[in-house]
Write a protein that holds these residues in place. Structure first.
Motif, PDB file in Angstrom:
ATOM      1  N   HIS A 108       5.577  58.860  -3.786  1.00  0.00           N
ATOM      2  CA  HIS A 108       5.360  57.914  -4.883  1.00  0.00           C
ATOM      3  C   HIS A 108       3.978  57.267  -4.808  1.00  0.00           C
ATOM      4  CE1 HIS A 108       6.748  55.630  -8.278  1.00  0.00           C
ATOM      5  NE2 HIS A 108       6.320  54.515  -7.716  1.00  0.00           N
ATOM      6  N   ARG A 109       3.511  57.005  -3.615  1.00  0.00           N
ATOM      7  CA  ARG A 109       2.170  56.430  -3.476  1.00  0.00           C
ATOM      8  C   ARG A 109       1.099  57.425  -3.907  1.00  0.00           C
ATOM      9  NH1 ARG A 109       2.542  52.866   2.203  1.00  0.00           N
ATOM     10  NH2 ARG A 109       4.293  51.560   1.496  1.00  0.00           N
ATOM     11  N   VAL A 110       1.312  58.702  -3.607  1.00  0.00           N
ATOM     12  CA  VAL A 110       0.380  59.733  -4.069  1.00  0.00           C
ATOM     13  C   VAL A 110       0.405  59.796  -5.598  1.00  0.00           C
ATOM     14  CG1 VAL A 110      -0.109  62.205  -4.105  1.00  0.00           C
ATOM     15  CG2 VAL A 110       0.566  61.107  -1.967  1.00  0.00           C
ATOM     16  N   HIS A 111       1.602  59.694  -6.174  1.00  0.00           N
ATOM     17  CA  HIS A 111       1.734  59.704  -7.634  1.00  0.00           C
ATOM     18  C   HIS A 111       0.923  58.573  -8.264  1.00  0.00           C
ATOM     19  CE1 HIS A 111       3.502  59.585 -11.632  1.00  0.00           C
ATOM     20  NE2 HIS A 111       4.031  58.394 -11.396  1.00  0.00           N
ATOM     21  N   HIS A 112       1.021  57.369  -7.712  1.00  0.00           N
ATOM     22  CA  HIS A 112       0.276  56.234  -8.270  1.00  0.00           C
ATOM     23  C   HIS A 112      -1.223  56.391  -8.067  1.00  0.00           C
ATOM     24  CE1 HIS A 112       2.872  52.925  -9.795  1.00  0.00           C
ATOM     25  NE2 HIS A 112       3.810  53.676  -9.226  1.00  0.00           N
ATOM     26  N   HIS A 167      -3.141  63.433 -12.637  1.00  0.00           N
ATOM     27  CA  HIS A 167      -3.998  64.507 -12.152  1.00  0.00           C
ATOM     28  C   HIS A 167      -3.143  65.766 -12.005  1.00  0.00           C
ATOM     29  CE1 HIS A 167      -6.579  66.953  -9.594  1.00  0.00           C
ATOM     30  NE2 HIS A 167      -7.567  66.104  -9.810  1.00  0.00           N
ATOM     31  N   LYS A 168      -3.580  66.836 -12.601  1.00  0.00           N
ATOM     32  CA  LYS A 168      -2.730  68.027 -12.703  1.00  0.00           C
ATOM     33  C   LYS A 168      -2.387  68.635 -11.347  1.00  0.00           C
ATOM     34  CE  LYS A 168      -2.082  71.877 -15.885  1.00  0.00           C
ATOM     35  NZ  LYS A 168      -2.666  72.645 -16.995  1.00  0.00           N
ATOM     36  N   GLU A 169      -3.250  68.462 -10.360  1.00  0.00           N
ATOM     37  CA  GLU A 169      -2.993  69.063  -9.050  1.00  0.00           C
ATOM     38  C   GLU A 169      -2.589  68.030  -7.999  1.00  0.00           C
ATOM     39  OE1 GLU A 169      -2.726  72.197  -8.852  1.00  0.00           O
ATOM     40  OE2 GLU A 169      -3.465  72.490 -10.893  1.00  0.00           O
ATOM     41  N   LYS A 170      -3.194  66.854  -8.033  1.00  0.00           N
ATOM     42  CA  LYS A 170      -2.953  65.878  -6.967  1.00  0.00           C
ATOM     43  C   LYS A 170      -1.711  65.021  -7.176  1.00  0.00           C
ATOM     44  CE  LYS A 170      -7.798  65.483  -5.579  1.00  0.00           C
ATOM     45  NZ  LYS A 170      -8.962  64.557  -5.377  1.00  0.00           N
ATOM     46  N   ASP A 171      -1.326  64.792  -8.437  1.00  0.00           N
ATOM     47  CA  ASP A 171      -0.106  64.035  -8.721  1.00  0.00           C
ATOM     48  C   ASP A 171       1.091  64.971  -8.500  1.00  0.00           C
ATOM     49  OD1 ASP A 171       2.038  62.642  -9.751  1.00  0.00           O
ATOM     50  OD2 ASP A 171       1.115  62.188 -11.679  1.00  0.00           O
ATOM     51  N   PRO A 172       1.987  64.643  -7.549  1.00  0.00           N
ATOM     52  CA  PRO A 172       3.097  65.566  -7.234  1.00  0.00           C
ATOM     53  C   PRO A 172       3.957  65.910  -8.443  1.00  0.00           C
ATOM     54  CG  PRO A 172       2.990  63.779  -5.636  1.00  0.00           C
ATOM     55  CD  PRO A 172       2.037  63.431  -6.737  1.00  0.00           C
ATOM     56  N   TYR A 173       4.199  64.904  -9.308  1.00  0.00           N
ATOM     57  CA  TYR A 173       5.025  65.172 -10.492  1.00  0.00           C
ATOM     58  C   TYR A 173       4.283  64.791 -11.761  1.00  0.00           C
ATOM     59  CZ  TYR A 173       6.663  60.732  -8.311  1.00  0.00           C
ATOM     60  OH  TYR A 173       6.753  59.547  -7.628  1.00  0.00           O
TER      61      TYR A 173
END
Length: 294
Positions: free
Chosen positions: A99-103, A108-114
């Motif tokens: 979730h922290r990566v998502h925020h 971002h098409k590659e870096k946002d997990p979902y």
């Protein structure tokens, strides 16, 4: 990437459970009704467990562990960790890292997990079919690393999830009103499917349908329908703009039971240091969006 390399990335445990559990649930639910085993006690137990487990994700995994929007005593943390495991959405540690990566990389098409940029179904469920190891390796979360309860749950979350999500409701339904089948398949499997897709709707629907009340620099939207299903998480535009606030629905008429629970527990000292964004900052953001629309 070749097909063989791509298959290595597949998380087979997630994939199989997320595909098979809805099938088991529907078949079992039909059979339960067909055999005349419907029981109001089991139906109520389903609602109780679905609510407790969803709140453990929203108020626990999300607002407490992922964003640290408030602090809680050991009992509250342990409760959220045990029943949060029953949601079968991984440990609080890994959930929070994702979730922290998502925020950090939202949209971002590659870096946002979902990322919703990869499509509705990807954001809703398909991303869970693949391993996210490389992305999580880049995340540093010393607060979670040093939290002994979080690390304990991370180690044993599968066993906790099995007990609190399946064994406990089955035992209650069996010994209290002789409905072993309903306890296992209705309060266990069917409830897990409902909890899964209620949470997943925030990643999909709340990133493409609704109002961008406070910002249009990201895809998150305020959606009252998903708020109803997730105890307040649907006010998602507000959340992405002000992730440190323990509230998602800030008005008294906003349906946000997670906020009410956190605040209610603060009245008896079980939660504390509740974070709120200054009202003037919120107002300025909203006024700027209204002016932009005009």
């Amino acid at each position: 990437m070749s097909q063989s390399q791509e298959s290595i990335k597949i998380n087979w445990v997630n994939t199989l459970y997320l595909i098979i559990s809805p099938i088991i649930s529907v078949v079992a639910l039909v059979y339960w009704f067909y055999k005349g085993w419907f029981n109001w006690n089991t139906a109520i137990l389903f609602l109780v467990f679905a609510s407790i487990i969803e709140l453990s994700i929203t108020a626990g995994y999300h607002r407490l562990f992922s964003h640290r929007t408030y602090k809680a005593n050991t009992f509250v943390k342990l409760f959220f960790l045990c029943f949060g495991a029953a949601a079968l959405q991984s440990s609080a540690y890994l959930w929070s890292l994702d979730h922290r990566v998502h925020h950090q990389h939202v949209d971002h098409k590659e870096k946002d997990p979902y990322s919703i940029k990869k499509g509705f179904m990807w954001a809703h469920i398909t991303w869970l079919f693949y391993k996210q190891d490389e992305q999580l390796d880049e995340v540093h979360a010393p607060d979670l690393d040093d939290d002994k309860l979080v690390q304990w749950q991370h180690k044993y979350w599968v066993y906790l999830g099995a007990f609190f999500g399946f064994i406990l409701p089955t035992l209650i339904a069996h010994f209290a009103w002789n409905d072993f089948f309903g306890g296992l398949f209705v309060v266990g499997f069917f409830r897990s499917v409902i909890n899964h897709h209620a949470t997943f709707l925030i990643n999909s629907v709340s990133h493409c349908i609704g109002k961008q009340t406070y910002s249009d620099t990201h895809s998150a939207r305020d959606n009252w329908f998903t708020a109803l299903l997730t105890f307040g998480e649907g006010y998602h535009n507000f959340h992405h703009e002000f992730p440190s606030d323990y509230r998602n629905g800030i008005r008294f008429y906003h349906y946000d039971p997670s906020k009410w629970l956190i605040y209610g527990l603060s009245l008896i000292g079980w939660t504390y240091d509740l974070k709120r964004v200054n009202d003037s900052i919120i107002s300025r953001k909203k006024e700027a969006m209204l002016a932009k629309a005009a």
